[in-house]
Enzyme design. Structure first.
Site, short mmCIF file in Angstrom:
data_model
loop_
_atom_site.label_atom_id
_atom_site.label_comp_id
_atom_site.label_asym_id
_atom_site.label_seq_id
_atom_site.Cartn_x
_atom_site.Cartn_y
_atom_site.Cartn_z
N HIS A 121 0.78 -1.24 0.06
CA HIS A 121 -0.14 0.11 0.15
C HIS A 121 0.81 1.31 -0.06
O HIS A 121 1.77 1.27 0.46
CB HIS A 121 -0.85 -0.14 1.16
CG HIS A 121 -0.15 -0.07 2.57
ND1 HIS A 121 0.33 1.03 3.22
CD2 HIS A 121 0.12 -1.17 3.31
CE1 HIS A 121 0.89 0.74 4.29
NE2 HIS A 121 0.62 -0.68 4.58
N ASP A 122 0.48 2.13 -0.80
CA ASP A 122 1.03 3.64 -0.75
C ASP A 122 2.22 3.62 -1.46
O ASP A 122 2.83 4.60 -1.31
CB ASP A 122 1.02 4.15 0.58
CG ASP A 122 -0.46 4.17 1.35
OD1 ASP A 122 -1.23 4.93 0.86
OD2 ASP A 122 -0.67 3.58 2.13
N GLY A 139 5.03 -1.08 2.57
CA GLY A 139 4.10 0.15 2.78
C GLY A 139 5.08 1.60 2.25
O GLY A 139 6.18 1.66 3.06
#
Length: 262
Positions: A121-122, A139
């Protein structure tokens, strides 16, 4: 659509350009947007708010746009956005973002992403990168343009990898890797400049001279990081062809949050 295999499941609401091909048993969710010329291999899953640009090749068993592997995630409408002309090989897993960051995982154009790569994520992946088999990005990782990461390499949360950098096979990257550097190992160490990569990209000798001097200031003269940055800021006067490279390096170092590999 004649290009969608009859065993594929394409949800109502999904937006597929008429030129998209979808292989057997693929599953495409209702919020997916897939641009022209993309091919989706057998058994792929594309879910969530996932957008793909043109001419991406997705090989079998990839899973794109799943919920982030973050215990704080509570179903917020976050995104995965993938650019154009990327090759995404078998069993890759790319997750959506979280609201604790931008709410977005983004991958640029012309990347070569090999089998079993995980992009959490991200993350932000630039353009023309190479991520070899089993690379794992935790992440919030950022990978700049033209970086290369060797197979079985793990990258810690929030790490930044600079443009034109290269990480060797099975490296453990827990600190930021400045542009142009070649790193390797566990514990990670800088082995030198990514000279062969720069030569293949057509860097002229005068520009290479400025980059070599930056390397010496950072790693060979015993300077503090602050002193090295001050010395690098003066390099464009003697190495004008490397002025943009010096600016890139100084900008990268100013944005570091985990410290650089030294």
């Amino acid at each position: 659509m004649s290009n969608v295999h009859p065993t594929a499941l394409v949800a109502d609401g999904a937006s597929l350009h008429p030129s998209v091909t979808v292989g057997p048993y693929a599953v495409i969710g209702p919020q997916a947007v897939i641009g022209p010329g993309c091919s989706v291999g057998a058994h792929c899953v594309i879910e969530g708010r996932t957008t793909l640009g043109a001419d991406n090749r997705i090989f079998p068993f990839a899973c794109l746009g799943a919920a982030p592997q973050d215990k704080k995630y509570a179903g917020e409408p976050t995104q995965l956005v993938i650019g154009q002309r990327n090759t995404i090989r078998e069993f890759c897993t790319f997750n959506r973002g979280t609201v604790q960051d931008r709410g977005l995982t983004s991958i640029g154009d012309d990347n070569w992403i090999m089998a079993y790569v995980h992009i959490a994520h991200d993350c932000v992946v630039g353009n023309q990168t190479i991520l070899a088999n089993n690379v794992t990005l935790a992440g919030h990782v950022q990978v700049a343009d033209l970086a290369i990461i060797g197979g079985l390499t793990g990258v810690h949360q929030f790490v930044k990898i600079g443009a034109h950098a290269m990480a060797g096979f099975a490296s453990r990257i827990a600190q930021d890797v400045p542009p142009f550097m070649m790193v390797d190992g566990n514990p990670l160490a800088v082995r030198g400049l990514n000279l062969e990569g720069l030569r293949r990209r057509g860097f002229p000798a005068a520009r290479m001279a400025g980059i070599k001097q930056m390397y010496r200031l950072l790693y060979r003269q015993g300077l503090t990081l602050e002193a090295a940055c001050q010395a690098m800021a003066e390099l464009p006067a003697t190495h004008p062809q490397a002025a943009a490279d010096v600016a890139l390096m100084l900008s990268f170092l100013a944005a570091c949050t985990r410290g650089i590999v030294r």
